[in-house]
Design a protein around this motif. Structure first.
Motif, PDB file in Angstrom:
ATOM      1  N   ASP A 190      27.590  87.544  11.428  1.00 34.93           N
ATOM      2  CA  ASP A 190      27.893  86.724  12.597  1.00 34.93           C
ATOM      3  C   ASP A 190      28.495  87.546  13.730  1.00 34.93           C
ATOM      4  N   ARG A 191      28.652  88.858  13.493  1.00 36.69           N
ATOM      5  CA  ARG A 191      29.207  89.858  14.402  1.00 36.69           C
ATOM      6  C   ARG A 191      30.596  89.518  14.929  1.00 36.69           C
ATOM      7  N   GLU A 192      31.269  88.580  14.292  1.00 40.17           N
ATOM      8  CA  GLU A 192      32.620  88.220  14.723  1.00 40.17           C
ATOM      9  C   GLU A 192      33.690  89.125  14.113  1.00 40.17           C
ATOM     10  N   ASP A 193      33.346  89.832  13.021  1.00 40.85           N
ATOM     11  CA  ASP A 193      34.307  90.707  12.355  1.00 40.85           C
ATOM     12  C   ASP A 193      33.615  91.986  11.904  1.00 40.85           C
ATOM     13  N   ILE A 194      34.415  93.031  11.708  1.00 38.80           N
ATOM     14  CA  ILE A 194      33.925  94.304  11.177  1.00 38.80           C
ATOM     15  C   ILE A 194      34.775  94.675   9.972  1.00 38.80           C
ATOM     16  N   LEU A 195      34.115  95.119   8.915  1.00 39.06           N
ATOM     17  CA  LEU A 195      34.767  95.601   7.704  1.00 39.06           C
ATOM     18  C   LEU A 195      34.786  97.120   7.770  1.00 39.06           C
ATOM     19  N   PHE A 196      35.937  97.759   7.539  1.00 42.21           N
ATOM     20  CA  PHE A 196      35.985  99.206   7.727  1.00 42.21           C
ATOM     21  C   PHE A 196      36.955  99.892   6.779  1.00 42.21           C
ATOM     22  N   PHE A 197      36.609 101.143   6.445  1.00 42.77           N
ATOM     23  CA  PHE A 197      37.484 102.058   5.730  1.00 42.77           C
ATOM     24  C   PHE A 197      38.380 102.750   6.743  1.00 42.77           C
ATOM     25  N   ALA A 217      38.686  91.555  14.017  1.00 40.12           N
ATOM     26  CA  ALA A 217      37.842  90.699  14.862  1.00 40.12           C
ATOM     27  C   ALA A 217      37.265  91.511  16.011  1.00 40.12           C
ATOM     28  N   THR A 218      36.023  91.194  16.363  1.00 35.26           N
ATOM     29  CA  THR A 218      35.360  91.886  17.478  1.00 35.26           C
ATOM     30  C   THR A 218      35.656  91.253  18.829  1.00 35.26           C
ATOM     31  N   GLY A 219      36.103  89.999  18.812  1.00 29.29           N
ATOM     32  CA  GLY A 219      36.311  89.283  20.065  1.00 29.29           C
ATOM     33  C   GLY A 219      35.059  88.599  20.563  1.00 29.29           C
ATOM     34  N   ASP A 246      29.886  98.724   0.488  1.00 35.56           N
ATOM     35  CA  ASP A 246      28.776  98.093   1.189  1.00 35.56           C
ATOM     36  C   ASP A 246      29.076  96.612   1.319  1.00 35.56           C
ATOM     37  N   LEU A 247      28.484  95.994   2.339  1.00 29.78           N
ATOM     38  CA  LEU A 247      28.664  94.572   2.635  1.00 29.78           C
ATOM     39  C   LEU A 247      27.320  93.886   2.526  1.00 29.78           C
ATOM     40  N   SER A 248      27.264  92.757   1.819  1.00 27.18           N
ATOM     41  CA  SER A 248      25.999  92.040   1.668  1.00 27.18           C
ATOM     42  C   SER A 248      25.532  91.468   3.003  1.00 27.18           C
ATOM     43  N   GLN A 249      24.230  91.232   3.095  1.00 30.91           N
ATOM     44  CA  GLN A 249      23.643  90.766   4.355  1.00 30.91           C
ATOM     45  C   GLN A 249      24.148  89.389   4.739  1.00 30.91           C
ATOM     46  N   ASP A 250      24.524  88.556   3.750  1.00 33.07           N
ATOM     47  CA  ASP A 250      25.068  87.239   4.089  1.00 33.07           C
ATOM     48  C   ASP A 250      26.567  87.283   4.367  1.00 33.07           C
ATOM     49  N   GLY A 251      27.183  88.452   4.239  1.00 34.88           N
ATOM     50  CA  GLY A 251      28.595  88.616   4.554  1.00 34.88           C
ATOM     51  C   GLY A 251      29.552  88.054   3.530  1.00 34.88           C
ATOM     52  N   LYS A 252      29.064  87.679   2.353  1.00 35.40           N
ATOM     53  CA  LYS A 252      29.911  87.020   1.361  1.00 35.40           C
ATOM     54  C   LYS A 252      30.403  87.952   0.254  1.00 35.40           C
ATOM     55  N   THR A 253      29.801  89.125   0.122  1.00 34.11           N
ATOM     56  CA  THR A 253      30.109  89.994  -1.005  1.00 34.11           C
ATOM     57  C   THR A 253      30.367  91.419  -0.533  1.00 34.11           C
ATOM     58  N   ILE A 254      31.404  92.043  -1.098  1.00 37.63           N
ATOM     59  CA  ILE A 254      31.734  93.442  -0.853  1.00 37.63           C
ATOM     60  C   ILE A 254      31.641  94.187  -2.183  1.00 37.63           C
ATOM     61  N   VAL A 255      30.986  95.323  -2.187  1.00 34.51           N
ATOM     62  CA  VAL A 255      30.945  96.195  -3.364  1.00 34.51           C
ATOM     63  C   VAL A 255      31.611  97.510  -2.988  1.00 34.51           C
ATOM     64  N   VAL A 256      32.553  97.966  -3.837  1.00 35.85           N
ATOM     65  CA  VAL A 256      33.322  99.176  -3.569  1.00 35.85           C
ATOM     66  C   VAL A 256      33.235 100.108  -4.769  1.00 35.85           C
TER      67      VAL A 256
END
Length: 500
Positions: A190-197, A217-219, A246-256
């Motif tokens: 949804d480009r509203e947030d970014i997940l980052f290391f 949040a991206t704003g 990695d982040l899933s395409q639906d934004g619901k799952t994170i794998v580390v």
């Protein structure tokens, strides 16, 4: 007439009867006129567009068709002839009853406002010798998402910070606080947030093994404001060091990918779902990995091949592909992937890497061999081309490689070199979601640069500077007068990535 009947025919009754008769005649006249009008009938008599499915919407690349629903059956030929979209969006028309579907041939270009107009179309008339009523003029509007990307700053107060640049609005926004050095990031769909290391530079000596996973949040949300102080911790590093994610395409799952601080043999993949709980992903492989577009499957290297796993800690592997060592990317629906065979078992192919197209039917097609490295390949949105960043080996003794860009036509399996990228080191590439632009970074390393610099290449060299470059994706490489040109952006940064 009987006296009983005369008794009830008072003046008020006679007036009501007359009114009913007049209304009946008027309604009949309107209905007759509506069925026989063949010229420019009054607007209230004509058909109209009852619903436009893209009205006032902001579209993303995977929005591929809009619907126009009419109040009456329409003369389809007159509708198709008079339908206009400004700016033009080539596409195909299909019908289902009173509803027209318009499917675009390619993703809607980002950063554009659009207008749909329909004038002069006619209602379908049962008598073929007569034309139907001209419909009410229609106008609808929609727009596409702003063209925007994120990158890691390189100089001054921006060093190591995550930065958003909105090309459409020509606006730059620093997203993260100065104490965090960002090393990698993924953008939510949804480009509203970014997940980052990131590593906290206040902890002392910079150490990549001290990465934590954050969100910011991206704003760009409807009610969002970008706030560097609004960073939230997603996964800590108290008991485990975090290596990749990695982040899933639906934004619901994170794998580390994680390693136990106390027990290095406890090394593997962990999964975090919507509830925020993180748990080991069973006996998972420990190499490079990527979540497939279905958001339910993961592909990971094992040292002996590529394993295909369900994102369920209790499930067994789905498939194993022994000849491949790396997955580069998937097409949009996940039915095919670009993979690399390192040819380690064949001494005749020393330094040669092979690019394959592997689909979900088990078909493996070799696309090209590279004497050097296959750095990255990305599918265009409609899955007909692969844009590949490759590196040709030009010096074996010092192992010097020359990066270049190649386009592979997946219908013909033909590859064409687009351009050489001179003096590039550790170059990264990102293809726009609408397929109309490529971003690169141009890294400059300096062995005498600050040894304490937190920004380094994959080989550990200190990064002195880096510029961002833009390339408009070529429509055709056959026209010598219209060859693609790199454009240097007025931005210093690393690892640019388009927002979806």
């Amino acid at each position: 007439m009987s006296k009983r009947t005369q008794k009830f025919l008072h003046p008020i009754d006679r007036a009501a009867s007359t009114l009913i008769l007049c209304l009946g005649v008027a309604i009949g006249s309107i209905a007759w006129a509506g069925n026989t009008c063949t010229g420019d009938c009054p607007l209230h008599a004509g058909p109209r567009v009852r619903e436009f499915s893209w009205e006032e919407l902001t579209l993303r690349a995977d929005d591929t068709a809009f619907l126009l629903t009419f109040s009456r059956p329409m003369d389809r030929q007159s509708v198709e002839k008079n339908l206009t979209i400004t700016p033009p969006l080539p596409g195909k028309v299909s019908w289902a009853g009173r509803t027209l579907a318009y499917t675009v041939d390619a993703p809607v270009p980002y950063g554009v406002n659009y207008k749909v107009q329909l004038k002069g179309a006619r209602e379908q008339f049962a008598n073929e010798e007569k034309a139907g009523i001209v419909m009410q003029p229609f106008e609808g509007t929609f727009k596409s998402r702003d063209r925007a990307f994120a990158y890691i700053g390189i100089e001054g107060e921006e060093q190591g910070r995550l930065i958003l640049f909105n090309l459409t609005a020509d606006k730059k926004t620093v997203l993260t606080p100065p104490n965090l050095v960002v090393t990698d990031f993924k953008v939510y769909p949804d480009r509203e947030d970014i997940l980052f290391f990131a590593v906290d530079r206040r902890s002392g000596e910079f150490d990549l093994l001290e990465q934590r996973l954050y969100t910011v949040a991206t704003g760009l949300g409807a009610s969002q404001v970008a706030d560097p102080e609004g960073v939230e911790l997603a996964i800590d590093n108290r008991d485990y060091q975090n290596l990749q994610f990695d982040l899933s395409q639906d934004g619901k799952t994170i794998v580390v990918q994680r390693i136990n601080r106390q027990d290095p043999s406890d090394f593997g993949l962990w999964i975090q779902g919507e509830k925020g709980e993180i748990q080991p992903l069973g006996e998972s492989p420990s190499g490079d990995f990527a979540i497939a577009p279905d958001s339910q499957t993961l592909v990971s290297s094992t040292g002996e091949g590529m394993a295909v796993l369900p994102l369920d800690p209790q499930s067994e592997p789905i498939d194993f592909l022994p000849q491949f060592g790396k997955v580069l990317s998937f097409n949009q629906d996940g039915s095919a992937a670009a993979m690399v065979n390192f040819n380690r078992d064949d001494p005749k192919l020393r330094y040669v890497q092979s690019l394959y197209l592997v689909n979900n039917q088990g078909i493996q097609e070799k696309l090209l061999d590279v004497r050097g490295s296959i750095i990255n390949c990305q599918f265009n949105p409609i899955g007909e081309k692969l844009y590949c960043l490759l590196a040709e080996l030009i010096g074996e003794e010092q192992f010097i490689e020359q990066p270049y860009l190649t386009v592979v036509d997946l219908k013909t399996a033909e590859a064409q070199r687009v351009m050489t990228l001179p003096d590039y080191r550790d170059v990264q590439m990102s293809l726009a979601p609408d397929g109309l632009g490529l971003l690169f970074d141009r890294v400059i390393v300096d062995p005498n640069f600050d040894r304490n610099s937190p920004l380094r290449t994959n080989s550990g060299d200190a990064i002195a500077s880096s510029r961002l470059w833009f390339l408009l994706t070529p429509i055709s490489l056959d026209d010598p007068d219209n060859q693609p040109q790199l454009e240097e952006l007025p931005l210093n940064g690393l690892r640019p990535r388009w927002l979806p």
